[in-house]
Design a protein around this motif. Structure first.
Motif, PDB file in Angstrom:
ATOM      1  N   ASP A 174      -2.553  63.372  22.777  1.00 35.51           N
ATOM      2  CA  ASP A 174      -2.756  64.449  21.921  1.00 35.51           C
ATOM      3  C   ASP A 174      -2.818  65.863  22.623  1.00 35.51           C
ATOM      4  O   ASP A 174      -3.253  65.653  23.612  1.00 35.51           O
ATOM      5  CB  ASP A 174      -3.952  64.258  20.786  1.00 35.51           C
ATOM      6  CG  ASP A 174      -3.835  65.191  19.763  1.00 35.51           C
ATOM      7  OD1 ASP A 174      -3.098  64.795  18.486  1.00 35.51           O
ATOM      8  OD2 ASP A 174      -4.065  66.512  19.797  1.00 35.51           O
ATOM      9  N   ILE A 175      -2.740  66.871  22.163  1.00 33.34           N
ATOM     10  CA  ILE A 175      -2.567  67.982  22.920  1.00 33.34           C
ATOM     11  C   ILE A 175      -4.092  68.627  22.864  1.00 33.34           C
ATOM     12  O   ILE A 175      -4.431  69.330  23.549  1.00 33.34           O
ATOM     13  CB  ILE A 175      -1.696  69.192  22.429  1.00 33.34           C
ATOM     14  CG1 ILE A 175      -1.629  70.375  23.346  1.00 33.34           C
ATOM     15  CG2 ILE A 175      -2.114  69.508  20.818  1.00 33.34           C
ATOM     16  CD1 ILE A 175      -0.192  71.309  22.557  1.00 33.34           C
ATOM     17  N   VAL A 185      -9.370  51.668  25.313  1.00 31.11           N
ATOM     18  CA  VAL A 185      -8.733  52.841  24.820  1.00 31.11           C
ATOM     19  C   VAL A 185      -8.766  53.794  26.244  1.00 31.11           C
ATOM     20  O   VAL A 185      -9.637  54.074  26.693  1.00 31.11           O
ATOM     21  CB  VAL A 185      -9.381  53.527  23.775  1.00 31.11           C
ATOM     22  CG1 VAL A 185      -8.817  54.840  23.333  1.00 31.11           C
ATOM     23  CG2 VAL A 185      -9.803  52.382  22.407  1.00 31.11           C
ATOM     24  N   SER A 186      -7.526  54.370  26.377  1.00 34.52           N
ATOM     25  CA  SER A 186      -7.326  55.396  27.427  1.00 34.52           C
ATOM     26  C   SER A 186      -6.948  56.498  26.524  1.00 34.52           C
ATOM     27  O   SER A 186      -6.042  56.640  25.563  1.00 34.52           O
ATOM     28  CB  SER A 186      -6.382  55.045  28.406  1.00 34.52           C
ATOM     29  OG  SER A 186      -4.917  54.686  27.738  1.00 34.52           O
ATOM     30  N   GLU A 187      -7.327  57.806  27.070  1.00 30.10           N
ATOM     31  CA  GLU A 187      -6.990  58.986  26.381  1.00 30.10           C
ATOM     32  C   GLU A 187      -6.072  59.930  27.388  1.00 30.10           C
ATOM     33  O   GLU A 187      -6.078  60.138  28.696  1.00 30.10           O
ATOM     34  CB  GLU A 187      -8.307  59.868  26.580  1.00 30.10           C
ATOM     35  CG  GLU A 187      -9.373  59.420  25.515  1.00 30.10           C
ATOM     36  CD  GLU A 187     -10.757  59.899  25.614  1.00 30.10           C
ATOM     37  OE1 GLU A 187     -10.570  61.196  25.898  1.00 30.10           O
ATOM     38  OE2 GLU A 187     -11.508  59.202  25.527  1.00 30.10           O
ATOM     39  N   HIS A 188      -5.214  60.526  26.858  1.00 28.28           N
ATOM     40  CA  HIS A 188      -4.012  61.247  27.609  1.00 28.28           C
ATOM     41  C   HIS A 188      -3.938  62.416  26.940  1.00 28.28           C
ATOM     42  O   HIS A 188      -2.751  62.675  25.989  1.00 28.28           O
ATOM     43  CB  HIS A 188      -2.821  60.181  27.765  1.00 28.28           C
ATOM     44  CG  HIS A 188      -3.003  58.994  28.387  1.00 28.28           C
ATOM     45  ND1 HIS A 188      -3.010  58.567  29.647  1.00 28.28           N
ATOM     46  CD2 HIS A 188      -3.321  57.900  27.796  1.00 28.28           C
ATOM     47  CE1 HIS A 188      -3.335  57.399  29.536  1.00 28.28           C
ATOM     48  NE2 HIS A 188      -3.655  56.861  28.461  1.00 28.28           N
ATOM     49  N   PRO A 235      -7.812  67.980  23.514  1.00 27.90           N
ATOM     50  CA  PRO A 235      -8.745  66.950  24.250  1.00 27.90           C
ATOM     51  C   PRO A 235      -9.958  66.503  23.168  1.00 27.90           C
ATOM     52  O   PRO A 235     -10.313  65.406  23.493  1.00 27.90           O
ATOM     53  CB  PRO A 235      -9.082  67.647  25.597  1.00 27.90           C
ATOM     54  CG  PRO A 235      -7.756  68.637  25.871  1.00 27.90           C
ATOM     55  CD  PRO A 235      -7.338  69.070  24.357  1.00 27.90           C
ATOM     56  N   ALA A 236     -10.500  67.531  22.701  1.00 29.28           N
ATOM     57  CA  ALA A 236     -11.746  67.260  22.044  1.00 29.28           C
ATOM     58  C   ALA A 236     -11.511  66.383  20.775  1.00 29.28           C
ATOM     59  O   ALA A 236     -12.366  65.234  20.565  1.00 29.28           O
ATOM     60  CB  ALA A 236     -12.292  68.347  21.506  1.00 29.28           C
ATOM     61  N   ARG A 237     -10.397  66.593  19.949  1.00 28.70           N
ATOM     62  CA  ARG A 237     -10.102  65.531  18.778  1.00 28.70           C
ATOM     63  C   ARG A 237      -9.587  64.383  19.371  1.00 28.70           C
ATOM     64  O   ARG A 237      -9.952  63.457  18.656  1.00 28.70           O
ATOM     65  CB  ARG A 237      -9.017  66.351  18.013  1.00 28.70           C
ATOM     66  CG  ARG A 237      -9.531  67.506  17.328  1.00 28.70           C
ATOM     67  CD  ARG A 237      -8.558  67.956  16.320  1.00 28.70           C
ATOM     68  NE  ARG A 237      -8.905  69.116  15.644  1.00 28.70           N
ATOM     69  CZ  ARG A 237      -8.151  69.750  14.477  1.00 28.70           C
ATOM     70  NH1 ARG A 237      -6.998  69.217  14.116  1.00 28.70           N
ATOM     71  NH2 ARG A 237      -8.666  70.721  13.666  1.00 28.70           N
ATOM     72  N   LEU A 238      -9.035  64.290  20.606  1.00 25.17           N
ATOM     73  CA  LEU A 238      -8.593  63.015  21.151  1.00 25.17           C
ATOM     74  C   LEU A 238      -9.708  62.181  21.565  1.00 25.17           C
ATOM     75  O   LEU A 238      -9.653  60.991  21.118  1.00 25.17           O
ATOM     76  CB  LEU A 238      -7.531  63.290  22.228  1.00 25.17           C
ATOM     77  CG  LEU A 238      -7.065  62.145  23.060  1.00 25.17           C
ATOM     78  CD1 LEU A 238      -6.113  61.345  22.438  1.00 25.17           C
ATOM     79  CD2 LEU A 238      -6.299  62.683  24.378  1.00 25.17           C
ATOM     80  N   GLN A 239     -10.533  62.676  22.053  1.00 28.67           N
ATOM     81  CA  GLN A 239     -11.838  62.073  22.395  1.00 28.67           C
ATOM     82  C   GLN A 239     -12.535  61.442  21.192  1.00 28.67           C
ATOM     83  O   GLN A 239     -13.073  60.491  21.155  1.00 28.67           O
ATOM     84  CB  GLN A 239     -12.816  63.080  23.181  1.00 28.67           C
ATOM     85  CG  GLN A 239     -14.093  61.973  23.870  1.00 28.67           C
ATOM     86  CD  GLN A 239     -14.937  63.349  24.507  1.00 28.67           C
ATOM     87  OE1 GLN A 239     -14.813  64.392  24.345  1.00 28.67           O
ATOM     88  NE2 GLN A 239     -15.894  62.626  25.400  1.00 28.67           N
ATOM     89  N   GLU A 240     -12.458  62.222  20.151  1.00 26.48           N
ATOM     90  CA  GLU A 240     -13.168  61.755  18.871  1.00 26.48           C
ATOM     91  C   GLU A 240     -12.546  60.549  18.430  1.00 26.48           C
ATOM     92  O   GLU A 240     -13.015  59.383  18.044  1.00 26.48           O
ATOM     93  CB  GLU A 240     -13.163  62.929  17.771  1.00 26.48           C
ATOM     94  CG  GLU A 240     -14.264  64.206  18.146  1.00 26.48           C
ATOM     95  CD  GLU A 240     -13.912  65.407  17.192  1.00 26.48           C
ATOM     96  OE1 GLU A 240     -13.241  65.024  16.188  1.00 26.48           O
ATOM     97  OE2 GLU A 240     -14.496  66.095  17.198  1.00 26.48           O
ATOM     98  N   THR A 241     -11.279  60.764  18.296  1.00 26.46           N
ATOM     99  CA  THR A 241     -10.493  59.444  18.010  1.00 26.46           C
ATOM    100  C   THR A 241     -10.663  58.010  18.750  1.00 26.46           C
ATOM    101  O   THR A 241     -11.031  57.067  18.489  1.00 26.46           O
ATOM    102  CB  THR A 241      -8.950  59.774  17.800  1.00 26.46           C
ATOM    103  OG1 THR A 241      -8.859  60.680  17.005  1.00 26.46           O
ATOM    104  CG2 THR A 241      -8.127  58.532  17.439  1.00 26.46           C
ATOM    105  N   ALA A 242     -10.922  58.425  20.147  1.00 24.07           N
ATOM    106  CA  ALA A 242     -10.852  57.472  21.206  1.00 24.07           C
ATOM    107  C   ALA A 242     -12.377  56.636  20.841  1.00 24.07           C
ATOM    108  O   ALA A 242     -12.241  55.597  21.055  1.00 24.07           O
ATOM    109  CB  ALA A 242     -10.678  57.907  22.710  1.00 24.07           C
TER     110      ALA A 242
END
Length: 269
Positions: A36-37, A56-59, A39-46
């Protein structure tokens, strides 16, 4: 396709259908490489997905950045060792007639909604071919089936995703990689309400468009995710999400040119 213990790459994972898909996949034991573009929302989902006990990896990256996309497979392999499922979900919206939409905004939308799908597929297809069973899932739209006025750019991008997916499926037939194209109808996400609009619109017209759009967004993202996940499990080649999308798809088949005459206001949606 049995998604337990699979590794899925999912774009647009920070919100909406993407976040709901991440949760649904994790609940079924699927490991995730989330993109996801934001990072904060991506971390929440992860973090939500990790509660299910999966890897789970975050990119965080912009899917319109071709260099970042080209480097992504190596990063995913380093963390997960393989890829079984690619879900191209990231997308944006842009309202306005063709003459209202600027060249820059048109190109911006196409880069995210279509070019990124092609680039992600090009990047991950070699890895998917190495698996005994694998699948590419591309999210088109209801507006990849019908063409209301005021959605020239969005329709162009989503019809492009549909055509690309259908042709790619035939090219890959007989091999381990299947292709699914998804056409969601009115899903209650922020993609429409956060859409770019033409410059120069007065505030009253902006609010009117917003209210009209919000009325069409009814299905919860979690329900949409379950329908999509069921389609993946069944190796469906096309998944239509929502009664609105189903009805309009049939109308378009029956009246491919004149279906809009039965739907007052669709040209203003």
């Amino acid at each position: 396709m049995d998604i337990r213990e699979c590794v899925a790459v999912l774009t647009g994972a920070g919100s909406g259908i993407g976040r709901a898909l991440a949760q649904a996949l994790a609940e079924q034991g699927c490991h995730l490489a989330l993109v996801d573009i934001d990072p904060a929302r991506l971390q929440e989902t992860a973090e939500q997905a990790r509660h299910q006990g999966v890897v789970v990896s975050e990119h965080p990256l912009d899917v319109a950045d071709r260099q970042a996309v080209a480097a992504l497979p190596e990063q995913v392999l380093a963390r997960h060792g393989r890829v079984d499922l690619l879900i191209n979900n990231a997308g944006v919206a842009l309202g306005g007639t063709f003459e209202q939409v600027t060249v820059e905004n048109f190109d911006w939308l196409m880069a995210i909604n279509f070019d990124a799908v092609v680039c992600m597929t090009r990047a991950f297809l070699p890895l998917l071919r190495q698996r005994p069973v694998a699948r590419i899932v591309n999210l088109s739209s209801l507006f990849g089936l019908v063409t209301p006025a005021g959605q020239t750019a969005y329709c162009a991008s989503k019809f492009a995703v549909r055509g690309f997916s259908n042709a790619l499926r035939l090219e890959l037939r007989g091999g381990p990689v299947g292709v699914t194209v998804v056409h969601p109808g009115g899903i209650a996400t922020a993609i429409a309400t956060s859409a770019r609009v033409p410059e120069g619109l007065c505030e009253a017209e902006r609010e009117q468009r917003m209210r009209r759009t919000e009325k069409l967004l009814r299905m919860p993202p979690a329900k949409a995710a379950q329908i999509i996940l069921d389609g993946i499990r069944r190796d469906r080649e096309r998944v239509i999400v929502g009664k609105d999308a189903l009805i309009l798809s049939w109308l378009e088949r029956l009246m491919p040119v004149n279906y809009w005459r039965l739907l007052p206001g669709i040209d203003k949606a």
